[in-house]
Design a protein around this motif. Structure first.
Motif, PDB file in Angstrom:
ATOM      1  N   GLY A 110       0.826  -1.204   0.000  1.00  0.00           N
ATOM      2  CA  GLY A 110       0.000   0.000   0.000  1.00  0.00           C
ATOM      3  C   GLY A 110       0.855   1.246   0.000  1.00  0.00           C
ATOM      4  N   TYR A 111       0.329   2.305  -0.578  1.00  0.00           N
ATOM      5  CA  TYR A 111       1.049   3.577  -0.620  1.00  0.00           C
ATOM      6  C   TYR A 111       0.038   4.716  -0.731  1.00  0.00           C
ATOM      7  CZ  TYR A 111       0.010   3.571  -5.626  1.00  0.00           C
ATOM      8  OH  TYR A 111      -0.645   3.543  -6.835  1.00  0.00           O
ATOM      9  N   GLN A 112       0.474   5.911  -0.395  1.00  0.00           N
ATOM     10  CA  GLN A 112      -0.389   7.084  -0.469  1.00  0.00           C
ATOM     11  C   GLN A 112      -0.064   7.877  -1.728  1.00  0.00           C
ATOM     12  OE1 GLN A 112      -0.165   9.778   2.883  1.00  0.00           O
ATOM     13  NE2 GLN A 112      -2.350  10.222   2.768  1.00  0.00           N
ATOM     14  N   ASP A 113      -1.059   8.025  -2.587  1.00  0.00           N
ATOM     15  CA  ASP A 113      -0.899   8.730  -3.854  1.00  0.00           C
ATOM     16  C   ASP A 113      -1.297  10.191  -3.658  1.00  0.00           C
ATOM     17  OD1 ASP A 113      -0.871   9.696  -6.416  1.00  0.00           O
ATOM     18  OD2 ASP A 113      -2.289   8.230  -7.234  1.00  0.00           O
ATOM     19  N   ARG A 114      -0.315  11.057  -3.644  1.00  0.00           N
ATOM     20  CA  ARG A 114      -0.587  12.474  -3.388  1.00  0.00           C
ATOM     21  C   ARG A 114      -1.281  13.166  -4.550  1.00  0.00           C
ATOM     22  NH1 ARG A 114       3.685  15.136   0.718  1.00  0.00           N
ATOM     23  NH2 ARG A 114       3.977  13.324   2.073  1.00  0.00           N
ATOM     24  N   SER A 115      -1.339  12.505  -5.709  1.00  0.00           N
ATOM     25  CA  SER A 115      -2.034  13.074  -6.862  1.00  0.00           C
ATOM     26  C   SER A 115      -3.454  12.536  -7.001  1.00  0.00           C
ATOM     27  CB  SER A 115      -1.253  12.782  -8.146  1.00  0.00           C
ATOM     28  OG  SER A 115      -1.216  11.382  -8.415  1.00  0.00           O
ATOM     29  N   ALA A 116      -3.870  11.666  -6.089  1.00  0.00           N
ATOM     30  CA  ALA A 116      -5.197  11.053  -6.175  1.00  0.00           C
ATOM     31  C   ALA A 116      -6.284  12.077  -5.866  1.00  0.00           C
ATOM     32  CB  ALA A 116      -5.296   9.880  -5.220  1.00  0.00           C
ATOM     33  N   PRO A 117      -7.430  11.988  -6.556  1.00  0.00           N
ATOM     34  CA  PRO A 117      -8.548  12.862  -6.217  1.00  0.00           C
ATOM     35  C   PRO A 117      -8.970  12.641  -4.760  1.00  0.00           C
ATOM     36  CG  PRO A 117      -8.923  11.755  -8.317  1.00  0.00           C
ATOM     37  CD  PRO A 117      -7.716  11.117  -7.707  1.00  0.00           C
ATOM     38  N   GLY A 118      -9.188  13.691  -4.039  1.00  0.00           N
ATOM     39  CA  GLY A 118      -9.590  13.565  -2.653  1.00  0.00           C
ATOM     40  C   GLY A 118      -8.450  13.325  -1.700  1.00  0.00           C
ATOM     41  N   TYR A 119      -7.213  13.380  -2.213  1.00  0.00           N
ATOM     42  CA  TYR A 119      -6.061  13.167  -1.328  1.00  0.00           C
ATOM     43  C   TYR A 119      -6.039  14.205  -0.211  1.00  0.00           C
ATOM     44  CZ  TYR A 119      -1.346  14.224   0.317  1.00  0.00           C
ATOM     45  OH  TYR A 119      -0.271  14.534   1.102  1.00  0.00           O
ATOM     46  N   SER A 120      -5.822  13.735   1.003  1.00  0.00           N
ATOM     47  CA  SER A 120      -5.574  14.625   2.142  1.00  0.00           C
ATOM     48  C   SER A 120      -4.863  13.811   3.209  1.00  0.00           C
ATOM     49  CB  SER A 120      -6.874  15.220   2.695  1.00  0.00           C
ATOM     50  OG  SER A 120      -7.694  14.217   3.265  1.00  0.00           O
ATOM     51  N   GLU A 121      -4.081  14.485   4.011  1.00  0.00           N
ATOM     52  CA  GLU A 121      -3.344  13.818   5.073  1.00  0.00           C
ATOM     53  C   GLU A 121      -4.185  13.752   6.349  1.00  0.00           C
ATOM     54  OE1 GLU A 121      -0.698  12.212   4.824  1.00  0.00           O
ATOM     55  OE2 GLU A 121       0.280  12.957   3.021  1.00  0.00           O
ATOM     56  N   PRO A 122      -4.018  12.628   7.076  1.00  0.00           N
ATOM     57  CA  PRO A 122      -3.121  11.498   6.775  1.00  0.00           C
ATOM     58  C   PRO A 122      -3.831  10.282   6.197  1.00  0.00           C
ATOM     59  CG  PRO A 122      -3.732  11.418   9.072  1.00  0.00           C
ATOM     60  CD  PRO A 122      -4.474  12.599   8.480  1.00  0.00           C
ATOM     61  N   SER A 123      -5.167  10.335   6.033  1.00  0.00           N
ATOM     62  CA  SER A 123      -5.934   9.104   5.816  1.00  0.00           C
ATOM     63  C   SER A 123      -6.421   8.879   4.392  1.00  0.00           C
ATOM     64  CB  SER A 123      -7.161   9.090   6.752  1.00  0.00           C
ATOM     65  OG  SER A 123      -6.770   9.163   8.103  1.00  0.00           O
ATOM     66  N   ASP A 124      -6.387   9.880   3.529  1.00  0.00           N
ATOM     67  CA  ASP A 124      -6.974   9.733   2.199  1.00  0.00           C
ATOM     68  C   ASP A 124      -5.903   9.648   1.123  1.00  0.00           C
ATOM     69  OD1 ASP A 124      -9.609   9.826   3.170  1.00  0.00           O
ATOM     70  OD2 ASP A 124      -9.525  12.024   3.261  1.00  0.00           O
TER      71      ASP A 124
END
Length: 220
Positions: A110-124
């Motif tokens: 798993g990884y966090q995509d900072r370009s994903a729609p709805g991205y926000s820290e720390p959970s989305d």
């Protein structure tokens, strides 16, 4: 409904896994989570090699088992999480000489995509390497927290023993560093195996022969 295994069941599973292992090594033999036991028939492998998330991802993608290509393990249900926890608890070789206050980890896919729609820290913005929906989570209390603003990689706590107040096998967001990484989990999906061309040719020949035999019977 989520299915949670009792501590006794976990010990039984660990005993079964241990009996299936041929020997303890840095790279344990893949074990199957059989559909007869409620699994998905995928194979899972614990590799006790300290590395960072990017390195583990490359190594997992370069591995194979019985013709199936590997990838960092994804965890999409509580039963799958429980199976992997038993696998880690049985076969992972912990880092030596680490103070018990520190938290050792296993890398997951798993990884966090900072370009994903709805991205926000720390959970989305979290994703699986396979593109499967991000629905199930198993975060440790207080996680994810994006400490120092650079924790975008999914890890599983694998303490020996668990740190003060810690719960082994829950998730943590971590940095792309090998610090306190004991290893990583690889998953193999046998349904992704494509038959070899020769096999396809034999299959086609067999089908043609079968169709021809049926036509001859109808013509009589």
């Amino acid at each position: 409904m989520k299915c949670y295994w009792s501590a006794r069941t976990m010990l039984v599973v660990q005993a079964v896994l241990l009996s299936l292992a041929t020997s303890a090594s840095a790279q344990a033999t893949p074990l199957q989570w059989s559909s007869s036991l409620g699994g998905n028939d995928h194979w899972y492998q614990i590799v006790s090699t300290p590395t960072n998330w990017s390195g583990a991802n490359s190594l997992a993608n370069a591995s194979s088992w019985n013709g199936a290509n590997g990838y960092l393990a994804t965890v999409t249900s509580q039963p799958e999480q429980d199976f992997l926890a038993a696998l880690v608890g049985t076969f992972l070789i912990p880092l030596p000489n680490v103070n018990t206050c520190c938290r050792q980890h296993v890398i997951l896919g798993g990884y966090q995509d900072r370009s994903a729609p709805g991205y926000s820290e720390p959970s989305d913005g979290w994703k699986w390497v396979t593109g499967e929906p991000w629905l199930f989570t198993n975060w440790s209390p207080g996680e994810p927290q994006n400490n120092a603003g650079v924790e975008d990689w999914l890890l599983m706590f694998a303490d020996y023993p668990a740190g003060p107040g810690g719960v082994p096998y829950r998730w943590n967001d971590g940095t792309n560093s090998a610090d306190l990484i004991s290893g990583y989990l690889v998953e193999y999906n046998p349904s992704s195996v494509v038959p070899e061309p020769a096999t396809m040719s034999l299959l086609a020949t067999g089908l043609v022969g079968l169709v021809g035999a049926r036509r001859r019977r109808r013509a009589r």
